[in-house]
Design a protein around this motif. Structure first.
Motif, PDB file in Angstrom:
ATOM      1  N   LYS A 121       0.829  -1.212   0.000  1.00 49.76           N
ATOM      2  CA  LYS A 121       0.000   0.000   0.000  1.00 49.76           C
ATOM      3  C   LYS A 121       0.857   1.252   0.000  1.00 49.76           C
ATOM      4  CE  LYS A 121      -3.897  -2.142   2.404  1.00 49.76           C
ATOM      5  NZ  LYS A 121      -4.789  -2.090   3.601  1.00 49.76           N
ATOM      6  N   THR A 122       1.908   1.265   0.775  1.00 48.72           N
ATOM      7  CA  THR A 122       2.784   2.446   0.861  1.00 48.72           C
ATOM      8  C   THR A 122       4.024   2.218   0.028  1.00 48.72           C
ATOM      9  OG1 THR A 122       3.866   1.555   2.822  1.00 48.72           O
ATOM     10  CG2 THR A 122       1.960   2.983   3.185  1.00 48.72           C
ATOM     11  N   GLN A 123       4.438   3.256  -0.707  1.00 49.14           N
ATOM     12  CA  GLN A 123       5.590   3.178  -1.589  1.00 49.14           C
ATOM     13  C   GLN A 123       6.604   4.256  -1.197  1.00 49.14           C
ATOM     14  OE1 GLN A 123       6.216   0.837  -3.925  1.00 49.14           O
ATOM     15  NE2 GLN A 123       4.325  -0.169  -3.200  1.00 49.14           N
ATOM     16  N   PRO A 124       7.898   3.953  -1.334  1.00 50.39           N
ATOM     17  CA  PRO A 124       8.926   4.946  -0.950  1.00 50.39           C
ATOM     18  C   PRO A 124       9.098   6.010  -2.022  1.00 50.39           C
ATOM     19  CG  PRO A 124       9.959   2.967  -1.795  1.00 50.39           C
ATOM     20  CD  PRO A 124       8.483   2.674  -1.778  1.00 50.39           C
ATOM     21  N   THR A 125       9.771   7.076  -1.639  1.00 55.64           N
ATOM     22  CA  THR A 125      10.140   8.114  -2.605  1.00 55.64           C
ATOM     23  C   THR A 125      11.259   7.593  -3.499  1.00 55.64           C
ATOM     24  OG1 THR A 125      11.707   9.046  -1.035  1.00 55.64           O
ATOM     25  CG2 THR A 125       9.478   9.961  -1.023  1.00 55.64           C
ATOM     26  N   GLN A 126      11.273   8.071  -4.719  1.00 57.19           N
ATOM     27  CA  GLN A 126      12.214   7.555  -5.705  1.00 57.19           C
ATOM     28  C   GLN A 126      13.537   8.311  -5.627  1.00 57.19           C
ATOM     29  OE1 GLN A 126      11.478   4.799  -7.365  1.00 57.19           O
ATOM     30  NE2 GLN A 126       9.558   4.887  -6.170  1.00 57.19           N
ATOM     31  N   PRO A 127      14.654   7.591  -5.778  1.00 56.82           N
ATOM     32  CA  PRO A 127      15.971   8.262  -5.751  1.00 56.82           C
ATOM     33  C   PRO A 127      16.173   9.116  -6.984  1.00 56.82           C
ATOM     34  CG  PRO A 127      16.223   5.950  -6.297  1.00 56.82           C
ATOM     35  CD  PRO A 127      14.774   6.127  -5.947  1.00 56.82           C
ATOM     36  N   ALA A 128      17.058  10.105  -6.832  1.00 56.07           N
ATOM     37  CA  ALA A 128      17.371  10.979  -7.959  1.00 56.07           C
ATOM     38  C   ALA A 128      18.244  10.244  -8.969  1.00 56.07           C
ATOM     39  CB  ALA A 128      18.074  12.231  -7.472  1.00 56.07           C
ATOM     40  N   ILE A 129      18.241  10.759 -10.190  1.00 61.26           N
ATOM     41  CA  ILE A 129      18.992  10.135 -11.280  1.00 61.26           C
ATOM     42  C   ILE A 129      20.444  10.587 -11.211  1.00 61.26           C
ATOM     43  CG2 ILE A 129      19.194   9.954 -13.799  1.00 61.26           C
ATOM     44  CD1 ILE A 129      16.177  10.430 -13.946  1.00 61.26           C
ATOM     45  N   ARG A 130      21.357   9.655 -11.375  1.00 62.25           N
ATOM     46  CA  ARG A 130      22.790   9.949 -11.353  1.00 62.25           C
ATOM     47  C   ARG A 130      23.255  10.300 -12.758  1.00 62.25           C
ATOM     48  NH1 ARG A 130      25.066   4.966  -7.570  1.00 62.25           N
ATOM     49  NH2 ARG A 130      23.686   5.352  -5.803  1.00 62.25           N
ATOM     50  N   HIS A 131      23.413  11.572 -13.020  1.00 63.05           N
ATOM     51  CA  HIS A 131      23.887  12.015 -14.328  1.00 63.05           C
ATOM     52  C   HIS A 131      25.388  11.809 -14.429  1.00 63.05           C
ATOM     53  CE1 HIS A 131      20.041  13.791 -15.495  1.00 63.05           C
ATOM     54  NE2 HIS A 131      19.942  14.185 -14.219  1.00 63.05           N
ATOM     55  N   ALA A 132      25.799  11.574 -15.625  1.00 61.57           N
ATOM     56  CA  ALA A 132      27.234  11.384 -15.855  1.00 61.57           C
ATOM     57  C   ALA A 132      27.971  12.681 -16.056  1.00 61.57           C
ATOM     58  CB  ALA A 132      27.456  10.470 -17.067  1.00 61.57           C
ATOM     59  N   ASP A 133      27.268  13.732 -16.453  1.00 58.99           N
ATOM     60  CA  ASP A 133      27.916  15.017 -16.713  1.00 58.99           C
ATOM     61  C   ASP A 133      28.420  15.615 -15.410  1.00 58.99           C
ATOM     62  OD1 ASP A 133      28.795  17.319 -17.741  1.00 58.99           O
ATOM     63  OD2 ASP A 133      26.824  18.146 -18.284  1.00 58.99           O
ATOM     64  N   PRO A 134      29.695  16.025 -15.315  1.00 58.48           N
ATOM     65  CA  PRO A 134      30.193  16.614 -14.063  1.00 58.48           C
ATOM     66  C   PRO A 134      29.454  17.854 -13.663  1.00 58.48           C
ATOM     67  CG  PRO A 134      32.026  15.952 -15.475  1.00 58.48           C
ATOM     68  CD  PRO A 134      30.779  15.817 -16.302  1.00 58.48           C
ATOM     69  N   ASP A 135      29.048  18.686 -14.640  1.00 54.29           N
ATOM     70  CA  ASP A 135      28.293  19.875 -14.281  1.00 54.29           C
ATOM     71  C   ASP A 135      26.935  19.506 -13.723  1.00 54.29           C
ATOM     72  OD1 ASP A 135      30.399  21.347 -15.175  1.00 54.29           O
ATOM     73  OD2 ASP A 135      29.602  21.557 -17.223  1.00 54.29           O
ATOM     74  N   ALA A 136      26.328  18.466 -14.325  1.00 51.32           N
ATOM     75  CA  ALA A 136      25.018  18.038 -13.808  1.00 51.32           C
ATOM     76  C   ALA A 136      25.144  17.443 -12.435  1.00 51.32           C
ATOM     77  CB  ALA A 136      24.396  17.026 -14.771  1.00 51.32           C
ATOM     78  N   LEU A 137      26.293  16.820 -12.157  1.00 55.97           N
ATOM     79  CA  LEU A 137      26.491  16.268 -10.820  1.00 55.97           C
ATOM     80  C   LEU A 137      26.465  17.358  -9.769  1.00 55.97           C
ATOM     81  CD1 LEU A 137      29.291  13.612 -11.402  1.00 55.97           C
ATOM     82  CD2 LEU A 137      26.921  13.175 -10.729  1.00 55.97           C
ATOM     83  N   GLY A 138      26.996  18.525 -10.081  1.00 51.42           N
ATOM     84  CA  GLY A 138      26.985  19.617  -9.120  1.00 51.42           C
ATOM     85  C   GLY A 138      25.636  20.257  -8.976  1.00 51.42           C
ATOM     86  N   ASP A 139      24.781  20.214 -10.023  1.00 49.28           N
ATOM     87  CA  ASP A 139      23.478  20.859  -9.955  1.00 49.28           C
ATOM     88  C   ASP A 139      22.423  19.972  -9.334  1.00 49.28           C
ATOM     89  OD1 ASP A 139      24.666  22.951 -11.175  1.00 49.28           O
ATOM     90  OD2 ASP A 139      24.067  22.372 -13.216  1.00 49.28           O
TER      91      ASP A 139
END
Length: 950
Positions: free
Chosen positions: A923-941
């Motif tokens: 019945k209850t579902q957890p929150t979904q993890p964020a996506i791990r981007h490969a771009d270093p700039d995206a990693l910081g954002d």
């Protein structure tokens, strides 16, 4: 006669001065004290009056202050005071004022001189006492070391113990020195306000004469001016003599305080030595017919009021000597009464749930702490009274009363602990799950027993001490035997297996372990007072009292440890729940609070393991602390206990001490100091090393549960912190353990050099792996969670150590890669190259299916999804298992050019729909993890998700 005096001395003698004064008074109508104008008016006093030389001829009279190195005796100071008093009655007002001040200063100097004489006598007596105690201490220590504990030396120890007790009844020199120093410091400071110096005296004389001339309307004559100046000069010299006497007096007070402190320290060591060896020495004769005959005289002596009157006089003297301490004692006792009333009201309010209604287990912890607080107040009051009686000016009777209060406060603490546990609305009544139907009767019976034991202990302790001095071992021993019979009966009714009124409380706090030894506790509690009565009958009264004191403290420690352990367990559970469970923020809408669906409590495997590790470590620490307390209590009564702690070896340490030389410079001295390493030191070193190993193992899970779940760190930095923390903790434990067993760097430095050379040649691969691990940890070319290819092996980095790196491949296997491969082989970081993006989802599944089947289904559904790569393939991880659900984490990889967010939503919808069709979706579902981007700039954002333990 006057010419003779003037020829021999520049000052008049006292006889000439008095004759001239009387003549001038008769010749003038104003009856003022005046000198003939042709004579120089000098004020002369017989400083050395009363002193004689060795031949009996009176010494030459000198003026005040003519010889500064010679002190004025109290008798001469009294004569100066009387001379000034006589001068006041027949002098002008200005002279009378100064003479009156001089008389006060002379009287102060006379009293101070008498105090100095008394202080010197006290100092001589204190020095003799210190030398006697030190000599006796060395003599007894030498005899014990040479001959052991023989009956003759036992009698010597008994005699020395009685001598130390008699010395304690004398005036407390520390108290006298501090009281006198406090009293005279103000008087010495007041002398600094009196002006002095030749120029100041002349100005002061002119000012006083000007004021006197204005008041009388007559100008000051040169003769009057000289008289005023001479009196001021006399006052200045008296002040100088007073300052010098006060300095000497304070110096002697400091010496007396130091000597008394040294005497107290030596006496304490001597008493400790006697108590350790005299415990098993017979302190009296066995019970005989004479004791029954002396009992009649003892009963008659008890009804005399002589002791009561003497105690009243001693207390009055003690209060008059230090009133402030008595006032503070009464204020402290009143404050404790108020504190006990307040704590008891809070305890009852928590039990009736008038306070902390919804606090859960926190309410039980607060009730336990309040129970201990209420139980300790009454014994603390008795201890405060006994401590006050034992300080300052004491007498033999006051010391006996203090001993009675000490014993009564100890028994009161033993009685109050179970009584407060059994009280209505108390911890046992309202906060424990065990049913206790006879609690009210147990509380009543234990309260009645306390009313018998506490006053009885006070009476028997005092009676035994008076009995020891008046009629030797008769009435006090009979009272002690009666009390032991009462204690044995109380132990029978309280601890009888299955029927004792304290058995349910033992079961509540001790559990099945303590209940299983119920017959043992009953046998010990019943046989101990009987055995103590037998020892007292045989003449070992001192032995019985020492064993009872230690047994009482042992019972207090056990009961306190039981309560603290119970509230510690509950408090730890509550704190652990607050730290590990996620906080649910309340949500509101237009209609008020939104009721959230009930979420099952998660059972995280990492948290469970960590909880058991902390519990085991806490049990070890509590056990060691309890054993240490028992050893410290009973070590003095066990003969030759030092044989159980032999010296294994001795370590020589170079200690540098600093001292000042005669020129004020600091000089360093190096001294060799021998430190024995005993068996107990080795055991402590092993225990510390054991704790260091367990704490270093505990650190990763503890850091993950308490820190990493709440902050956002890079996984490589997290791993680096954990590795360094474990190394630091283990290094600290090793350092402390080595210090205890005498291992020094000077001793092992060449051994470490040899080991280093051997490691460099024989263990080159291990060294290269460790160096490679340091490079990987600090330079971080790859991080935990990256998908890498090392040589021909491809997988995701699961963990890193100083020697190896663990890779998880696509088939679920774990591969150990030596860290030197990262320095010598080609390493491809797929995530760091920017080609792949990791997409993860989490789902809660019901527990009807096996985890292996769920993992297989999730992998098949993910592989069928569009844009999901088959190599590396999907990975399914079981995150945690709850009572009714289990959580899985699904990882897939896709190319960076595809929309990862759309892929995550599509994959989540596919998985949930398939689970819903099979009735497996929770019945209850957890929150979904964020996506791990490969771009270093995206990693910081993009914020990184909080770490979850798998």
């Amino acid at each position: 006669m006057s010419g003779l005096c003037l020829a021999r001395c520049p000052l008049f003698c006292s006889a000439c001065l008095i004759a001239l004064t009387i003549g001038a008074a008769c010749a003038t109508a104003q009856n003022d004290f005046r000198w003939p104008p042709s004579t120089r008016p000098l004020l002369q006093v017989p400083v050395n009056a009363g002193k004689t030389s060795s031949g009996g001829i009176p010494l030459q009279n000198i003026a005040v202050g003519d010889q500064p190195g010679e002190a004025i005796s109290p008798e001469v100071a009294a004569q100066i005071a009387q001379w000034n008093r006589d001068l006041v009655e027949r002098s002008a007002p200005v002279l009378a004022t100064i003479a009156s001040q001089n008389a006060d200063l002379a009287e102060q100097l006379s009293q101070l001189g008498l105090s100095v004489r008394d202080l010197q006598q006290r100092l001589e007596a204190a020095d003799r006492k210190l030398l006697d105690i030190q000599s006796d201490y060395r003599s007894v220590s030498g005899k014990l070391a040479e001959y052991g504990l023989t009956p003759t030396i036992g009698l010597l120890l008994r005699h020395r113990k009685e001598q130390l007790d008699s010395w304690q009844t004398q005036d407390n020199e520390n108290h006298f020195a501090r009281a006198e120093l406090q009293r005279t410091q103000q008087e010495a400071l007041e002398l600094e306000l009196i002006p002095g110096g030749e120029g100041q005296l002349q100005q002061q004389a002119d000012q006083m004469l000007a004021e006197s001339g204005e008041a009388s309307g007559q100008p000051a004559t040169p003769l009057l001016r000289q008289q005023v100046f001479d009196l001021l000069n006399q006052r200045s010299r008296l002040v100088a003599q007073l300052k010098q006497s006060y300095r000497q007096y304070h110096h002697d007070l400091d010496r007396l305080d130091s000597t008394a402190s040294a005497t107290s320290a030596t006496t304490a060591e001597f008493r400790k030595l006697i108590n350790r060896h005299a415990t098993w020495i017979r302190s009296g004769d066995p019970v005989g017919i004479r004791d029954f005959a002396d009992a009649k005289a003892g009963i008659a002596a008890l009804f005399e009021f002589r002791h009561t009157r003497q105690l009243g006089r001693d207390l009055k003297r003690k209060l008059s000597d230090d009133q402030m301490s008595g006032i503070l004692l009464l204020a402290f006792i009143a404050l404790l009464f108020v504190l006990r009333w307040r704590l008891k009201s809070w305890l009852v309010a928590i039990g009736s749930r008038a306070k902390m209604r919804t606090a859960g287990k926190t309410r039980v912890v607060a009730a336990g702490a309040l129970t201990l607080g209420v139980a300790v107040v009454v014994p603390l009051q008795g201890y405060a009274i006994a401590w006050w009686l034992n300080q300052g000016i004491v007498s033999e009777l006051i010391l006996q009363v203090a001993s009675g209060f000490f014993a009564a406060s100890l028994i009161a603490l033993l009685v109050e602990l179970p009584r407060q546990l059994l009280r209505p609305f108390g911890m046992v009544d309202k906060h424990l799950s065990q049913t206790f139907t006879t609690r009210a009767e147990a509380f009543k019976d234990w309260s009645i027993a306390g009313l018998m034991l506490v006053p009885g202990t006070f009476a028997i302790t005092m009676l035994g001490q008076i009995d020891h001095g008046i009629w030797r071992d008769s009435l006090g021993r009979f009272g002690f035997l009666t009390m032991m019979l009462v204690v044995a009966g109380l132990a029978h009714f309280a601890l009888r297996p299955g029927k004792g009124f304290l058995c349910p409380a033992i079961e509540a706090f001790g559990g099945r372990l303590a209940t299983g030894f119920g017959h043992l506790w009953y046998a010990i509690a019943l046989s101990f007072p009987v055995l103590m009565g037998i020892l007292s009958t045989l003449g070992y009264g001192y032995t019985a009292s020492e064993l009872i004191k230690r047994a009482t403290w042992s019972a207090i420690f056990i009961m306190t440890a039981g309560v603290v352990w119970k509230i510690g367990q509950l408090g730890f559970q509550q704190i652990w729940r607050n730290l590990t469970q996620p906080k649910v923020e309340p949500r509101y809408d237009d209609y008020g609070l939104i009721e959230e669906p009930e979420i099952d409590e998660e059972v995280n495997e990492t948290h469970v393991v960590l909880k058991h590790q902390i519990g085991f470590l806490g049990q070890c620490v509590a056990g060691v602390a309890l054993i240490s307390c028992f050893v410290a209590l009973w070590v003095d009564v066990i003969p030759n206990m030092s044989l159980a702690n032999p010296v294994l070896w001795t370590v020589q340490d170079t200690v540098t001490s600093y001292a000042g030389d005669g020129q004020g410079q600091t000089v360093a001295h190096s001294v060799l100091q021998s430190t024995p390493v005993t068996l107990l030191s080795v055991m402590w070193a092993a225990a510390i090393l054991f704790v260091a190993i367990h704490v270093s193992r505990l650190l990763p899970n503890l850091f993950d549960a308490l820190v990493l779940q709440r902050v956002d760190y890079d996984e490589g930095m997290e791993h680096l912190i954990l590795v360094l923390g474990r190394c630091v903790l283990f290094a600290i434990g090793c350092f402390v353990a080595c210090r205890l067993i005498g291992v020094r760097w000077v001793t092992i430095q060449w051994l470490m050099v040899g080991i280093t050379i051997g490691v460099g040649f024989g263990l080159q691969d291990i060294v290269r792996n460790v160096l490679g691990g340091l490079v990987v940890l600090f330079a971080r070319p790859v991080n935990v969670g990256d998908r890498v290819t090392v040589g021909r092996l491809t997988g995701r980095i699961a963990s890193q150590t100083l020697r190896t790196t663990i890779l998880a491949d696509d088939d679920g296997r774990e591969l150990q890669i030596p860290n030197r491969k990262f320095l010598s082989d080609e390493v491809t970081n797929w995530r760091g190259a920017g080609k792949l993006t990791t997409v993860a989802i989490e789902v809660n599944v019901r527990r009807e299916e096996r985890p292996i089947d769920i993992g297989r289904m999730l992998g098949e559904w993910a592989s069928a999804e569009r844009f999901v790569l088959q190599s590396p393939g999907p990975q399914v991880t079981l995150v945690c298992i709850a009572k009714k659900t289990q959580r899985y984490e699904l990882h897939v990889w896709t190319e960076d050019r595809h929309d990862a967010r759309q892929l995550q939503l599509a994959l989540l919808e596919t998985v949930r729909s398939n689970l819903r069709e099979r009735n497996l979706l929770a019945k209850t579902q957890p929150t979904q993890p964020a996506i791990r981007h490969a771009d270093p700039d995206a990693l910081g954002d993009t914020p990184r998700p909080k770490r979850r333990s798998a």
